[in-house]
Design a protein around this motif. Structure first.
Motif, PDB file in Angstrom:
ATOM      1  N   PRO A  20       0.827  -1.218   0.000  1.00 33.83           N
ATOM      2  CA  PRO A  20       0.000   0.000   0.000  1.00 33.83           C
ATOM      3  C   PRO A  20       0.859   1.264   0.000  1.00 33.83           C
ATOM      4  O   PRO A  20       1.916   1.319   0.636  1.00 33.83           O
ATOM      5  N   VAL A  21       0.401   2.268  -0.729  1.00 35.44           N
ATOM      6  CA  VAL A  21       1.088   3.558  -0.800  1.00 35.44           C
ATOM      7  C   VAL A  21       0.440   4.491   0.210  1.00 35.44           C
ATOM      8  O   VAL A  21      -0.675   4.982  -0.004  1.00 35.44           O
ATOM      9  N   ASP A  22       1.111   4.726   1.309  1.00 33.20           N
ATOM     10  CA  ASP A  22       0.540   5.554   2.367  1.00 33.20           C
ATOM     11  C   ASP A  22       0.486   7.032   1.986  1.00 33.20           C
ATOM     12  O   ASP A  22      -0.339   7.788   2.512  1.00 33.20           O
ATOM     13  N   THR A  23       1.356   7.445   1.081  1.00 30.54           N
ATOM     14  CA  THR A  23       1.419   8.861   0.706  1.00 30.54           C
ATOM     15  C   THR A  23       0.146   9.322   0.029  1.00 30.54           C
ATOM     16  O   THR A  23      -0.268  10.474   0.172  1.00 30.54           O
ATOM     17  N   LEU A  24      -0.483   8.413  -0.746  1.00 36.36           N
ATOM     18  CA  LEU A  24      -1.695   8.751  -1.489  1.00 36.36           C
ATOM     19  C   LEU A  24      -2.890   8.245  -0.704  1.00 36.36           C
ATOM     20  O   LEU A  24      -3.177   7.051  -0.682  1.00 36.36           O
ATOM     21  N   THR A  25      -3.581   9.153  -0.057  1.00 34.53           N
ATOM     22  CA  THR A  25      -4.728   8.790   0.753  1.00 34.53           C
ATOM     23  C   THR A  25      -6.013   8.970  -0.051  1.00 34.53           C
ATOM     24  O   THR A  25      -6.002   9.470  -1.179  1.00 34.53           O
ATOM     25  N   ASP A  26      -7.109   8.566   0.535  1.00 34.00           N
ATOM     26  CA  ASP A  26      -8.421   8.729  -0.089  1.00 34.00           C
ATOM     27  C   ASP A  26      -8.775  10.216  -0.113  1.00 34.00           C
ATOM     28  O   ASP A  26      -9.030  10.831   0.925  1.00 34.00           O
ATOM     29  N   LEU A  27      -8.766  10.809  -1.308  1.00 34.37           N
ATOM     30  CA  LEU A  27      -9.047  12.242  -1.400  1.00 34.37           C
ATOM     31  C   LEU A  27     -10.467  12.572  -0.965  1.00 34.37           C
ATOM     32  O   LEU A  27     -10.749  13.700  -0.561  1.00 34.37           O
ATOM     33  N   GLY A  28     -11.355  11.591  -1.052  1.00 38.29           N
ATOM     34  CA  GLY A  28     -12.722  11.820  -0.610  1.00 38.29           C
ATOM     35  C   GLY A  28     -12.823  12.119   0.871  1.00 38.29           C
ATOM     36  O   GLY A  28     -13.814  12.695   1.323  1.00 38.29           O
ATOM     37  N   ALA A  29     -11.780  11.734   1.628  1.00 41.01           N
ATOM     38  CA  ALA A  29     -11.782  11.982   3.074  1.00 41.01           C
ATOM     39  C   ALA A  29     -11.153  13.325   3.433  1.00 41.01           C
ATOM     40  O   ALA A  29     -11.132  13.699   4.612  1.00 41.01           O
ATOM     41  N   VAL A  30     -10.650  14.055   2.424  1.00 38.14           N
ATOM     42  CA  VAL A  30     -10.045  15.362   2.697  1.00 38.14           C
ATOM     43  C   VAL A  30     -11.133  16.355   3.078  1.00 38.14           C
ATOM     44  O   VAL A  30     -12.135  16.487   2.366  1.00 38.14           O
ATOM     45  N   GLY A  35     -12.374  21.582  -4.376  1.00 31.41           N
ATOM     46  CA  GLY A  35     -11.194  22.440  -4.488  1.00 31.41           C
ATOM     47  C   GLY A  35     -10.126  22.057  -3.489  1.00 31.41           C
ATOM     48  O   GLY A  35      -8.929  22.050  -3.808  1.00 31.41           O
ATOM     49  N   ALA A  36     -10.543  21.708  -2.273  1.00 32.99           N
ATOM     50  CA  ALA A  36      -9.586  21.254  -1.268  1.00 32.99           C
ATOM     51  C   ALA A  36      -8.968  19.919  -1.672  1.00 32.99           C
ATOM     52  O   ALA A  36      -7.775  19.670  -1.453  1.00 32.99           O
ATOM     53  N   ARG A  37      -9.778  19.053  -2.285  1.00 35.55           N
ATOM     54  CA  ARG A  37      -9.249  17.769  -2.740  1.00 35.55           C
ATOM     55  C   ARG A  37      -8.277  17.957  -3.903  1.00 35.55           C
ATOM     56  O   ARG A  37      -7.311  17.201  -4.038  1.00 35.55           O
ATOM     57  N   LEU A  38      -8.508  18.958  -4.744  1.00 36.95           N
ATOM     58  CA  LEU A  38      -7.585  19.249  -5.835  1.00 36.95           C
ATOM     59  C   LEU A  38      -6.216  19.667  -5.284  1.00 36.95           C
ATOM     60  O   LEU A  38      -5.174  19.194  -5.750  1.00 36.95           O
ATOM     61  N   VAL A 305      -8.405  18.611 -20.167  1.00 34.50           N
ATOM     62  CA  VAL A 305      -9.593  18.290 -20.963  1.00 34.50           C
ATOM     63  C   VAL A 305      -9.881  16.811 -20.780  1.00 34.50           C
ATOM     64  O   VAL A 305      -9.088  15.948 -21.185  1.00 34.50           O
ATOM     65  N   LEU A 306     -11.005  16.503 -20.159  1.00 36.02           N
ATOM     66  CA  LEU A 306     -11.319  15.137 -19.751  1.00 36.02           C
ATOM     67  C   LEU A 306     -11.844  14.283 -20.894  1.00 36.02           C
ATOM     68  O   LEU A 306     -12.461  14.781 -21.842  1.00 36.02           O
ATOM     69  N   ASN A 307     -11.631  12.978 -20.762  1.00 39.89           N
ATOM     70  CA  ASN A 307     -12.360  11.988 -21.545  1.00 39.89           C
ATOM     71  C   ASN A 307     -13.659  11.743 -20.790  1.00 39.89           C
ATOM     72  O   ASN A 307     -13.666  11.156 -19.709  1.00 39.89           O
ATOM     73  N   ALA A 308     -14.764  12.200 -21.354  1.00 45.98           N
ATOM     74  CA  ALA A 308     -15.979  12.344 -20.550  1.00 45.98           C
ATOM     75  C   ALA A 308     -17.161  11.566 -21.115  1.00 45.98           C
ATOM     76  O   ALA A 308     -18.265  12.084 -21.210  1.00 45.98           O
ATOM     77  N   ASN A 309     -16.951  10.305 -21.481  1.00 48.60           N
ATOM     78  CA  ASN A 309     -18.100   9.504 -21.892  1.00 48.60           C
ATOM     79  C   ASN A 309     -18.939   9.070 -20.702  1.00 48.60           C
ATOM     80  O   ASN A 309     -20.116   8.754 -20.839  1.00 48.60           O
ATOM     81  N   SER A 310     -18.334   9.041 -19.527  1.00 49.76           N
ATOM     82  CA  SER A 310     -19.036   8.582 -18.329  1.00 49.76           C
ATOM     83  C   SER A 310     -18.785   9.575 -17.207  1.00 49.76           C
ATOM     84  O   SER A 310     -17.726   9.582 -16.589  1.00 49.76           O
ATOM     85  N   LEU A 311     -19.775  10.428 -16.968  1.00 48.91           N
ATOM     86  CA  LEU A 311     -19.609  11.495 -15.977  1.00 48.91           C
ATOM     87  C   LEU A 311     -20.100  11.024 -14.610  1.00 48.91           C
ATOM     88  O   LEU A 311     -21.103  11.484 -14.075  1.00 48.91           O
ATOM     89  N   GLU A 312     -19.366  10.061 -14.042  1.00 48.11           N
ATOM     90  CA  GLU A 312     -19.786   9.543 -12.743  1.00 48.11           C
ATOM     91  C   GLU A 312     -19.541  10.593 -11.659  1.00 48.11           C
ATOM     92  O   GLU A 312     -20.433  10.884 -10.864  1.00 48.11           O
ATOM     93  N   THR A 313     -18.345  11.124 -11.610  1.00 47.06           N
ATOM     94  CA  THR A 313     -18.020  12.191 -10.664  1.00 47.06           C
ATOM     95  C   THR A 313     -16.979  13.077 -11.338  1.00 47.06           C
ATOM     96  O   THR A 313     -15.779  12.852 -11.200  1.00 47.06           O
ATOM     97  N   THR A 314     -17.446  14.098 -12.053  1.00 46.15           N
ATOM     98  CA  THR A 314     -16.569  14.874 -12.936  1.00 46.15           C
ATOM     99  C   THR A 314     -15.478  15.608 -12.174  1.00 46.15           C
ATOM    100  O   THR A 314     -14.317  15.656 -12.607  1.00 46.15           O
ATOM    101  N   ALA A 315     -15.817  16.224 -11.046  1.00 42.28           N
ATOM    102  CA  ALA A 315     -14.798  16.956 -10.290  1.00 42.28           C
ATOM    103  C   ALA A 315     -13.702  16.014  -9.802  1.00 42.28           C
ATOM    104  O   ALA A 315     -12.511  16.363  -9.811  1.00 42.28           O
ATOM    105  N   ASP A 316     -14.078  14.800  -9.400  1.00 41.67           N
ATOM    106  CA  ASP A 316     -13.071  13.835  -8.968  1.00 41.67           C
ATOM    107  C   ASP A 316     -12.181  13.426 -10.132  1.00 41.67           C
ATOM    108  O   ASP A 316     -10.965  13.249  -9.960  1.00 41.67           O
ATOM    109  N   GLN A 317     -12.768  13.255 -11.319  1.00 42.18           N
ATOM    110  CA  GLN A 317     -11.953  12.904 -12.475  1.00 42.18           C
ATOM    111  C   GLN A 317     -10.971  14.026 -12.801  1.00 42.18           C
ATOM    112  O   GLN A 317      -9.807  13.773 -13.096  1.00 42.18           O
ATOM    113  N   TYR A 318     -11.423  15.251 -12.749  1.00 42.60           N
ATOM    114  CA  TYR A 318     -10.544  16.400 -12.979  1.00 42.60           C
ATOM    115  C   TYR A 318      -9.377  16.361 -11.992  1.00 42.60           C
ATOM    116  O   TYR A 318      -8.207  16.500 -12.380  1.00 42.60           O
ATOM    117  N   ASN A 319      -9.679  16.152 -10.716  1.00 41.05           N
ATOM    118  CA  ASN A 319      -8.625  16.094  -9.697  1.00 41.05           C
ATOM    119  C   ASN A 319      -7.668  14.932  -9.950  1.00 41.05           C
ATOM    120  O   ASN A 319      -6.456  15.056  -9.736  1.00 41.05           O
TER     121      ASN A 319
END
Length: 368
Positions: A20-30, A35-38, A305-319
């Motif tokens: 496991p990579v401890d440096t990369l945490t679940d951004l959803g928990a930030v 914007g803070a997750r970005l 510029v996203l590949n956006a055929n599936s917009l499940e969570t666009t802001a998360d994809q951008y981040n």
């Protein structure tokens, strides 16, 4: 609606893989919003990159072309393109990565080994094929070589493949790779696994989502093909893991909930591969000559510029794309663009005016 015969909870006790990579945490928990997750993605990406390059390098990386096919411009280049062409072309490629574990054991990983023949039955592409005359389809689709054909050319026996990895399971039918537990009418029997030792490395989040698909997801998955795939064919992971020297899987949610990216440390620096964008210039659109991209990025203040055929969570994809952008080193061919290797890369075609890429990688090759 056909679905998984087992829920995500059924794979909880399956063996996992990697460190496991401890440096990369679940951004959803930030704390805070997207914007803070970005901001956290940029910080964590920089921290992880410093650690990652100390892990070594794989023995080799080889690129294998599988298929070139049409893809809607409005998906691949989101809202940025001003091309008049309704479709662009993308080339789906497999990467073959080899390394040795610390105990000396050799490993083979296939990244994006799509079964092109069975992938055609993905609902979206199946409907598109039914509306497309055969003569036009033959001009728009080029099948290059099969997964097994590439392995034979590289001198790799199918039983030597340890891991199969996709950035996400859109379009994927795994039955011929990992076998099934029951007869398959469309395959004329119960297929023996063509990659008998291979395990599919996948995020638990994607398995959970596939167990009960949302209408936004259904055009892109083939859930019925997983009905008789044994759960033991999967190695579910949670988050980001180091697989071997200079080989990591980084969780990059957004395009799908359990999206993941391959990160490689090679002789030219760090590369990242996924389908979050379809061209390297989509990470630095200010340098793009594709009609509309630079202007759109400037006017909307969006750096990717996203590949956006599936917009499940666009802001998360951008981040997630910004995380990938933080990890990838500049290209040695043109430092305006990054060593981001789209698993399905924008490919110029005379039939698709205004979609010729400014810059293409075409291959990712490394030998230690």
């Amino acid at each position: 609606m056909a679905s998984f015969p087992w829920s995500a909870t059924d794979v909880v006790d399956l063996p996992t893989i990697g460190t496991p990579v401890d440096t990369l945490t679940d951004l959803g928990a930030v704390p805070g919003g997207p914007g803070a997750r970005l901001a956290a993605a940029r910080r964590q990406g920089a921290d992880f990159k410093r650690e990652f390059v100390t892990t070594g390098r794989p023995d080799s990386v080889t690129t294998c072309d599988l298929v070139t096919l049409p893809y809607p411009t409005r998906f691949g280049l989101f809202r940025a393109s001003r091309s008049v062409a309704p479709f662009l072309s993308i080339t789906n490629r497999m990467l073959v990565i080899r390394w040795h574990d610390t105990d000396g054991r050799s490993r083979v990983l296939l990244f994006e080994p799509s079964d092109v023949e069975l992938g055609k039955y993905t609902p979206y592409f199946d409907r598109l094929a039914q509306r497309t005359p055969d003569v036009l389809a033959r001009r728009m689709v080029t099948e290059h070589e099969t997964v097994l054909g590439h392995l034979a050319r590289l001198g790799i026996a199918p039983e030597d493949v340890d891991y199969v990895l996709f950035d996400h399971l859109h379009t994927q039918d795994l039955r011929r790779w990992v076998g099934t537990t029951a007869h398959q009418d469309d395959l004329g029997g119960r297929p023996e696994p063509l990659l008998p030792r291979a395990k599919v490395v996948v995020q638990r989040d994607e398995l959970a989502a596939m167990a009960e698909l949302h209408p936004l997801q259904r055009p892109w998955y083939q859930p019925g093909t997983y009905r008789d795939v044994p759960p033991g064919a999967f190695l579910p992971i949670e988050g980001s893991v180091l697989l071997g020297p200079g080989v990591a899987v980084v969780k990059t949610p957004g395009h799908v909930f359990g999206n993941q990216s391959l990160v490689l440390h090679t002789s030219t620096g760090v590369w990242v591969s996924s389908e979050n964008v379809i061209a390297a210039e989509c990470l630095t659109p200010e340098h793009s000559r594709l009609p509309g991209l630079a202007r759109w990025s400037r006017e909307w203040g969006q750096e990717v510029v996203l590949n956006a055929n599936s917009l499940e969570t666009t802001a998360d994809q951008y981040n997630s794309v910004v995380l990938e952008k933080t990890l990838a080193d500049p290209s040695q061919d043109d430092p305006r663009f990054l060593q981001f290797f789209p698993s399905s890369e924008l490919t110029g075609a005379w039939t698709n005016p205004g979609t010729n890429p400014t810059f293409s990688h075409r291959t990712l090759t490394h030998t230690s």
